[in-house]
Design a protein around this motif. Structure first.
Motif, short mmCIF file in Angstrom:
data_model
loop_
_atom_site.label_atom_id
_atom_site.label_comp_id
_atom_site.label_asym_id
_atom_site.label_seq_id
_atom_site.Cartn_x
_atom_site.Cartn_y
_atom_site.Cartn_z
N ARG A 45 0.98 -1.18 -0.02
CA ARG A 45 0.10 0.04 0.06
C ARG A 45 0.88 1.12 -0.09
N ALA A 90 -2.61 4.11 -3.71
CA ALA A 90 -2.69 2.73 -4.16
C ALA A 90 -2.36 1.35 -3.59
N SER A 91 -2.72 0.46 -4.06
CA SER A 91 -2.53 -0.87 -3.37
C SER A 91 -2.32 -1.90 -4.55
N ALA A 92 -1.45 -2.97 -4.15
CA ALA A 92 -0.78 -3.90 -5.24
C ALA A 92 -0.20 -4.98 -4.54
N SER A 146 -3.57 -4.50 -9.03
CA SER A 146 -3.41 -2.75 -8.38
C SER A 146 -4.69 -2.38 -8.39
N GLN A 147 -4.78 -1.30 -7.43
CA GLN A 147 -6.07 -0.32 -7.20
C GLN A 147 -5.53 0.90 -6.78
N GLY A 148 -6.22 2.10 -7.44
CA GLY A 148 -5.48 3.13 -6.91
C GLY A 148 -6.51 4.25 -7.06
N THR A 149 -6.21 5.44 -6.25
CA THR A 149 -6.94 6.69 -6.67
C THR A 149 -6.14 8.02 -6.52
N GLU A 200 -5.76 3.55 1.27
CA GLU A 200 -5.84 2.16 0.98
C GLU A 200 -5.80 1.18 2.29
#
Length: 372
Positions: free
Chosen positions: A316, A333-335, A356-359, A372
């Motif tokens: 994160r 972000a997270s991954a 991955s997820q992110g803002t 996250e």
């Protein structure tokens, strides 16, 4: 080096050396000792002092008891008490042991040497220094005090403390009270310093130092703390346990365990395991900081400068983005893996790999920022 406690100075401490007798030392405690033999002196004369006959020796004095050889410039021998007082360039040799001092009182019945003034004891690859030392040759026990330190010359390791034990035949030492180990690096510019309350040092094939209680480690611009640490000398790795914390410039690293990985005493990587976290402070007044978390974090260092941080497994990140000193927003972000690249001690780029997820939050965003 800034930040190093004053205990970097050689501490006066009390060391007790207890060793098993070996063939190298040339005798055992159960053997019957012969008397002291006066083998040579350039000049020898007898005098009487208070009714006690004394022998005055000068010039290349040489005496022997069993396998112990004694040399000095001048000596006074009291045959009645069995004491010989050696002065000037005093040298005692037995097996691979050498004792040097300004003066020594040697008692032949108990085979005890009391040395004072610039005392040195040498063994292959090891050295002990002090201003006062008692060497019990019959039991191989040594007591030393005042400005004492141990030196492992093969590995450029030095140790000081207030008190402790040293067992040369077991290749083991134990010290406590402001214990300090330092090891010079290949260029002598970034010496490693380990301070603690208690420390063990093992001289054997697997040479290592074990530091316990209020451990502080300094190397270059790094300062690390923990409750216990093990320095594997041959591997050049320091293992930190019990809630370690490391600070390098504006970066702070925490976790459950940590490794400082060196090459020729120069720090190359920092590995953090379990609840790993790396924080980079940007603005203390505005409370702005970049954060990277993961099950494992590895920091890569080149020429004593951090250039990459990698978070592995459940990674994160929370980073402020900048371009030419202008804020460009915040990336959360997270991954599976996040790589952060550093240039001139500032964020250069971020690589997010796997699941991955992110803002992204623009610089003018006024709402709540969710990490996250």
């Amino acid at each position: 080096m800034s930040g190093i406690p004053s205990s970097f100075q050689k501490s006066a401490f009390y060391v007790v050396l207890l060793a098993l007798l070996t063939a190298v030392m040339g005798q055992t405690g159960n053997q019957q000792s012969s008397g002291l033999e006066l083998l040579h002196a350039d000049l020898s004369r007898g005098v009487e002092e208070n009714g006690i006959p004394l022998k005055i020796l000068s010039g290349n004095v040489h005496a022997r008891q069993d396998s112990l050889e004694l040399f000095c410039d001048r000596a006074v021998y009291n045959q009645q008490s069995g004491e010989i007082h050696l002065r000037g360039n005093v040298r005692l040799y037995r097996g691979q042991d050498t004792l040097l001092a300004e003066e020594v009182r040697y008692f032949e019945e108990n085979q005890i040497a009391v040395a004072e003034g610039n005392v040195h004891v040498f063994r292959p690859g090891q050295e002990l220094r002090s201003e006062y030392l008692e060497y019990h040759y019959n039991t191989n026990q040594i007591r030393a005090r005042r400005n004492v330190y141990l030196h492992d010359s093969d590995n450029r390791v030095y140790i000081t403390a207030r008190q402790g034990e040293y067992i040369p035949d077991a290749d083991y030492s134990y010290v406590r009270g402001n214990a300090h180990l330092w090891r010079v690096d290949s260029t002598t510019t970034d010496t490693i310093h380990i301070f603690c309350r208690q420390q063990e040092y093992h001289f054997g094939e697997s040479r290592r130092a074990v530091a316990r209680d209020s451990v502080h480690i300094y190397q270059g611009n790094l300062h690390a703390t923990c409750d216990s640490a093990v320095y594997q000398i041959e591997e050049d790795i320091i293992y930190l346990m019990s809630e370690p914390v490391a600070i390098q410039e504006n970066n702070k690293m925490t976790g459950r365990q940590m490794q400082l990985i060196l090459e020729n005493r120069e720090l190359k990587r920092i590995r953090i395991d379990n609840e790993a976290r790396a924080v980079s402070l940007l603005d203390s007044l505005a409370k702005k900081q970049n954060t990277l978390e993961g099950r494992e974090i590895i920091l890569y260092i080149t020429d004593r400068e951090l250039h990459q941080i990698q978070a592995i497994s459940n990674a994160r990140s929370f980073y402020y983005l900048r371009e030419q000193e202008e804020e460009q927003g915040i990336n959360v972000a997270s991954a599976d893996t996040i790589k952060v690249f550093i240039k001139e001690n500032a964020l250069d780029s971020i690589s997010v790999i796997g699941g991955s997820q992110g803002t992204y939050y623009p610089p003018d965003y006024k709402g709540k920022i969710v990490q996250e």
